[in-house]
Design an enzyme around this catalytic site. Structure first.
Site, PDB file in Angstrom:
ATOM      1  CG  HIS A 235      -1.908  -1.258   0.352  1.00 23.18           C
ATOM      2  ND1 HIS A 235      -3.249  -0.704   0.982  1.00 23.18           N
ATOM      3  CD2 HIS A 235      -2.430  -2.022   1.273  1.00 23.18           C
ATOM      4  CE1 HIS A 235      -4.256  -1.749   0.502  1.00 23.18           C
ATOM      5  NE2 HIS A 235      -3.703  -2.697   0.822  1.00 23.18           N
TER       6      HIS A 235
ATOM      7  CE  LYS B  70      -6.407  13.574  -0.267  1.00 16.12           C
ATOM      8  NZ  LYS B  70      -7.063  12.677  -0.681  1.00 16.12           N
ATOM      9  NE  ARG B  71      -4.802  10.411   9.926  1.00 19.06           N
ATOM     10  CZ  ARG B  71      -5.092   8.776  10.931  1.00 19.06           C
ATOM     11  NH1 ARG B  71      -5.350   8.067  10.889  1.00 19.06           N
ATOM     12  NH2 ARG B  71      -3.334   8.982  11.622  1.00 19.06           N
TER      13      ARG B  71
ATOM     14  CE  LYS C  32      -3.460  10.823   2.928  1.00 13.70           C
ATOM     15  NZ  LYS C  32      -3.657  10.056   1.512  1.00 13.70           N
TER      16      LYS C  32
ATOM     17  CB  THR D 179     -10.266   5.392  -1.813  1.00 15.56           C
ATOM     18  OG1 THR D 179      -9.648   5.887  -0.231  1.00 15.56           O
ATOM     19  CG2 THR D 179      -9.384   3.707  -1.930  1.00 15.56           C
TER      20      THR D 179
ATOM     21  CE  LYS E 193     -14.218   6.354   0.449  1.00 15.30           C
ATOM     22  NZ  LYS E 193     -13.312   7.000   1.755  1.00 15.30           N
TER      23      LYS E 193
HETATM   24  C1  LIG Z   1     -12.021   7.098   1.562  1.00 15.57           C
HETATM   25  C2  LIG Z   1     -11.519   7.982   3.241  1.00 15.57           C
HETATM   26  C3  LIG Z   1     -10.060   7.834   3.223  1.00 15.57           C
HETATM   27  C4  LIG Z   1      -9.394   7.882   2.854  1.00 15.57           C
HETATM   28  O1  LIG Z   1      -8.998   8.821   1.413  1.00 15.57           O
HETATM   29  P1  LIG Z   1      -7.231   9.204   0.877  1.00 15.57           P
HETATM   30  O2  LIG Z   1      -7.554  10.646   0.273  1.00 15.57           O
HETATM   31  O3  LIG Z   1      -7.658   8.138  -0.351  1.00 15.57           O
HETATM   32  O4  LIG Z   1      -6.183   8.903   1.537  1.00 15.57           O
HETATM   33  C5  LIG Z   1      -9.679   8.058   4.343  1.00 15.57           C
HETATM   34  N1  LIG Z   1     -10.615   8.541   5.747  1.00 15.57           N
HETATM   35  C6  LIG Z   1     -11.986   8.000   5.318  1.00 15.57           C
HETATM   36  C7  LIG Z   1     -13.201   8.363   6.174  1.00 15.57           C
HETATM   37  C8  LIG Z   1     -12.245   7.949   4.584  1.00 15.57           C
HETATM   38  O5  LIG Z   1     -13.644   7.209   4.022  1.00 15.57           O
END
Ligand SMILES: *Cc1c(COP(=O)(O)O)cnc(C)c1O
Length: 820
Positions: A356, A544-545, A550, A652, A656
């Site tokens: 990952h 995101k985190r 990032k 991911t 979304k």
């Molecule tokens: C989808 C999701 C992530 C992943 O987000 P990235 O921008 O791809 O790092 C992290 N936390 C939650 C709650 C999510 O639904």
């Protein structure tokens, strides 16, 4: 599923009486949540049992997804949707004067994960069940999941997430299936209690692993698979002797030590957690899961394990469960007396590994001393695996000692978990095309040269059931009205929406839906955080985190630049914008926490400056998690995906956002590349250095951030504002961020993530975005094209890819469990 409204209503009332001694009018929202969920769980039960019977009746290969994290979120609404009875249940509740939204909000998120990796596991389970594949999850029932984040004085403060405070209505405790996991002790060789000459361990600490099962309900099918989570406890309870001697604290030491194993999820995203308790957790759930599988196998087929790989495939979600490899060897060798070669052959056919991350610092490695004292026999087995590997490597690369050393599973005092995985598994996959190429040609090149056939790509995906159908019901209706049903199980059908990209009425409706979703988010933030947003402004979102790669920092620096411009440039004329952030930082990640403080400080300043007159607002949404994410994606106009090229394995949230009609502002990184490929670059905003450009600069050591500061006075100004008193009179709070960009701190190069190098390109892309937004129809058209081309990013597609290339599962159709 057939739904009997009258029966459901009776069941609900009876349950409230039985469980709480209340009738409907006396019950509070939590009682109602619990009773409704329990009634739904009862509806799930027949199909769940039927699924298990079906799998037992016709032995077929089953997938076990071993993951330290499952970021499930809430289950009630999702289960109702997948059962196809959400509207009916809502109607029953309405007739009883119960507000569904209120009881829905009573459910705590099952936050048993950090971020993308854990949410991926959850999406995979949804897709497996929906597609009728026998595939289950194995993980840990953390007593405390992801911490609750509050913002106090602009800083992140962490509070424990006591999600099991009330009982969880979805889980079933299976005490009958508890197993024992052993830690420490001394290795012995000789007669085991049953008279065999074997290795065994004496004086080990024993921990009981008890499984709790959660149903994974497929959409529009009878398949209900299982997520099995292990909880740790002491087999001996507390020490009554000590207790009777009034040594109360000592009496519970052993009990606490055992229970600590499943106490908390380490809130650590990427980066390794060098804590031995973490390795203990990893071995705990890996060992328990394998014992579970082997017990079941032996009960059905006896001890001829050659058939084991025909019935089991185990996917290792990152390196966290890699210790399962030597554990299965141990079980075969020590418990069933197999020879090394037979055991190894079975193990190699059983395990597959997903990588990952390519961040070097995130690859897990354990100090030999820790590993060996915690898992002495497992360490011995790893040594033997490695001894045999080294014989191969010496034969293959006789003079390349550097390579031999680098590839050794044990070197420099550490055990390299990724190396163990790649060597033992029959498949190694990355999670987006670029990421897999980087693994093959950069990070894991030596291994790719050795085992080229093992490497393959499986681009991540998300389940459209949760992220579109459930999260954005209005958009779901919009889609169904135009292309009919079917997209819920085949997202490529969205392509049919392309017919409407020039249909004015459709674009108007799409705009209206987005607008209402924005109003819903405005409402949420008003109630939750007393924040007042303008739904007519651009909702530009980065959730995101919080991690340097990032580049939330790039986003804030751009906001600081916009703020300066609005104040200084009377001719500034762009649509109003709201920049929305949501992010948790690992608790020990100091710089990430400073960036949260910076976002909140800039927000406070900008939002309270009257000169801004609505042109700019900044909001930090507290405690970002799955249930909040479900409110955010439908309301977003812009998806910020601005990682340093080459660093984000896939992402991911980008998917979304896309399926909810946000336009991507992104670098050519991870799955962004595939998103731009599918939707067309002209329907998003691409900017920034590419991976080859960055690799070249790294090789040549040619990056000089100073140049960028000198060439761009606007950039120089915002970077200076970090320390000149503009945002912080002490000039200390953001000094570390400033210095890390300009000078490099703690032996690091300056600006490791190329924030300054990409700043100007980002500003230009943002300007272009603002211009594009003034054409409402043009924007909606782009949004619809994005939605129409999101088909590839369903986790259903990802699962079909895994099934075809790695798992080789057959669909098992389950009869209606209701009819007996
Ligand atoms: C989808 C999701 C992530 C992943 O987000 P990235 O921008 O791809 O790092 C992290 N936390 C939650 C709650 C999510 O639904």
């Amino acid at each position: 599923m057939k739904f009997d409204a009258e029966k459901f209503r009776e069941n609900l009332s009876a349950r409230l009486r039985r469980q709480y001694g209340k009738d409907i009018s006396q019950a509070n929202s939590h009682d109602l949540f619990d009773a409704v969920s329990a009634s739904v769980q009862e509806l799930i039960m027949p199909a769940w049992m039927a699924t298990r019977h079906e799998y037992e009746k016709k032995p077929t290969k089953q997938l076990y997804y071993l993951s330290a994290e499952f970021l499930m979120g809430r289950a009630l609404s999702n289960n109702l949707i997948n059962l196809g009875i959400k509207e009916e249940v809502q109607k029953v509740l309405k007739d009883m004067n119960i507000n569904f939204n209120l009881i829905e909000d009573e459910e705590p998120d099952a936050g048993l994960g950090n971020g993308g990796l854990g949410r991926l596991a959850a999406c995979f389970l949804d897709s497996l069940a929906t597609l009728d594949y026998p595939g289950h999850g194995y993980g840990i029932r953390y007593q405390y999941g992801m911490f609750e984040q509050r913002i106090e004085n602009g800083y992140q403060v962490e509070y424990p997430d006591n999600w099991l405070k009330h009982r969880d209505p979805w889980e079933i405790k299976r005490s009958d299936l508890a197993v024992t996991v052993k830690f420490g002790g001394e290795i012995k060789y000789g007669k085991t209690p049953d008279g065999q000459d074997r290795f065994y361990v004496e004086n080990a600490e024993e921990v009981t692993a008890t499984p709790y099962d959660m149903p994974i309900v497929g959409f529009d099918t009878n398949t209900v698979n299982t997520l099995r989570l292990w909880q740790a406890s002491s087999p001996n309870g507390f020490d009554l002797q000590l207790f009777n001697d009034m040594r109360y604290n000592e009496a519970v030491v052993r009990q606490n030590s055992a229970e600590n194993v499943s106490r908390v999820l380490y809130p650590n995203d990427s980066g390794p957690t060098g804590k031995s308790l973490r390795l203990k957790q990893q071995y705990f759930f890996s060992s328990a899961s394998l014992q579970d599988l082997v017990h079941h196998f032996v009960a059905d087929y006896g001890t001829d394990f050659t058939k084991f790989p025909d019935l089991h495939v185990i996917q290792l979600n990152d390196t966290h469960p890699v210790v399962a490899i030597p554990e299965l060897m141990r079980i075969f060798l020590d418990e069933y007396g197999l020879g090394w070669n037979s055991a190894w052959e079975i193990v190699q056919k059983t395990f597959a590994y997903t990588n990952h991350t390519i961040l070097a610092e995130a690859l897990e490695k354990w100090d030999i001393a820790i590993f060996q004292s915690l898992l002495p026999r497992i360490y011995q087995i790893v040594e033997e695996i490695n001894r045999r590997l080294m014989i191969e490597l010496r034969a293959k690369y006789p003079n390349d000692y550097k390579k031999q050393n680098h590839m050794s599973i044990i070197h420099d005092g550490k055990v390299y978990m990724a190396w163990l995985a790649i060597h033992a598994c029959f498949s190694v996959n990355g999670v987006a095309e670029l990421h897999t190429e980087l693994l093959k040609n950069q990070e894991l090149k030596d291994w790719y040269d050795l085992y080229p056939k093992k490497f393959n790509n499986k681009t991540n995906g998300i389940t459209q059931r949760r992220w579109l159908l459930n999260a954005n019901p209005e958009l779901a209706d919009f889609i169904t009205k135009r292309i009919g049903h079917g997209w819920e199980k085949d997202l490529t059908k969205l392509k049919g929406l392309e017919k409407y990209v020039d249909d004015d009425a459709s674009l108007e409706e799409l705009i209206a839906i987005k607008r209402r979703n924005k109003e819903a988010l405005v409402d949420y933030l008003k109630h939750k955080q007393n924040e007042f947003l303008d739904p007519d402004s651009i909702f530009d979102v980065q959730v995101k985190r919080l991690h340097e790669y990032k580049r939330q920092l790039l986003n804030v620096l751009h906001i600081m630049y916009l703020y300066n411009r609005i104040i200084e440039d009377p001719s500034y004329n762009a649509p109003n914008r709201t920049f929305i952030f949501g992010a948790k930082s690992a608790s020990g990640y100091r710089r990430a926490k400073s960036i949260i403080k910076l976002i909140n400080t800039v927000a406070e300043r900008v939002n309270n400056d009257r000169r801004i007159g609505g042109k700019l607002r900044v909001v930090f949404i507290e405690n970002y998690r799955v249930s909040v994410a479900e409110k955010i994606f439908p309301a977003a106009d812009v998806s910020e995906q601005i990682s340093t090229a080459g660093k984000e394995a896939s992402g991911t949230s980008n998917m979304k956002f896309m399926v909810n009609g946000a336009l991507t502002m992104g670098t050519l990184d991870g799955a962004n590349i595939e998103i731009f490929e599918e939707a067309g670059k002209e329907n998003g905003f691409v900017f920034g250095l590419t991976t080859p450009e960055i690799l070249k600069m790294e090789e040549e050591h040619s990056y000089n951030p100073q140049q960028y500061l000198e060439r761009n006075p606007r950039l120089e100004k915002v970077v200076e504002q970090l320390v000149d008193g503009t945002y912080d009179p002490t000039r200390q709070v953001f000094k570390e961020i400033h210095d890390s960009l300009v000078y490099g701190v703690e032996g690091q190069r300056p600006d490791v993530y190329y924030v300054l190098a990409d700043f100007d390109k980002y500003c230009k892309a943002q300007e272009e975005l603002a211009k594009a937004y003034t054409d409402k129809k043009g924007w909606a058209r782009k949004a619809l094209i994005n939605i129409a081309n999101a088909g590839k990013f369903s986790s259903d597609r990802t699962i079909e890819d895994y099934v075809r290339d790695i798992w080789h599962l057959k669909k098992v159709v389950v009869d209606n469990g209701e009819v007996k």
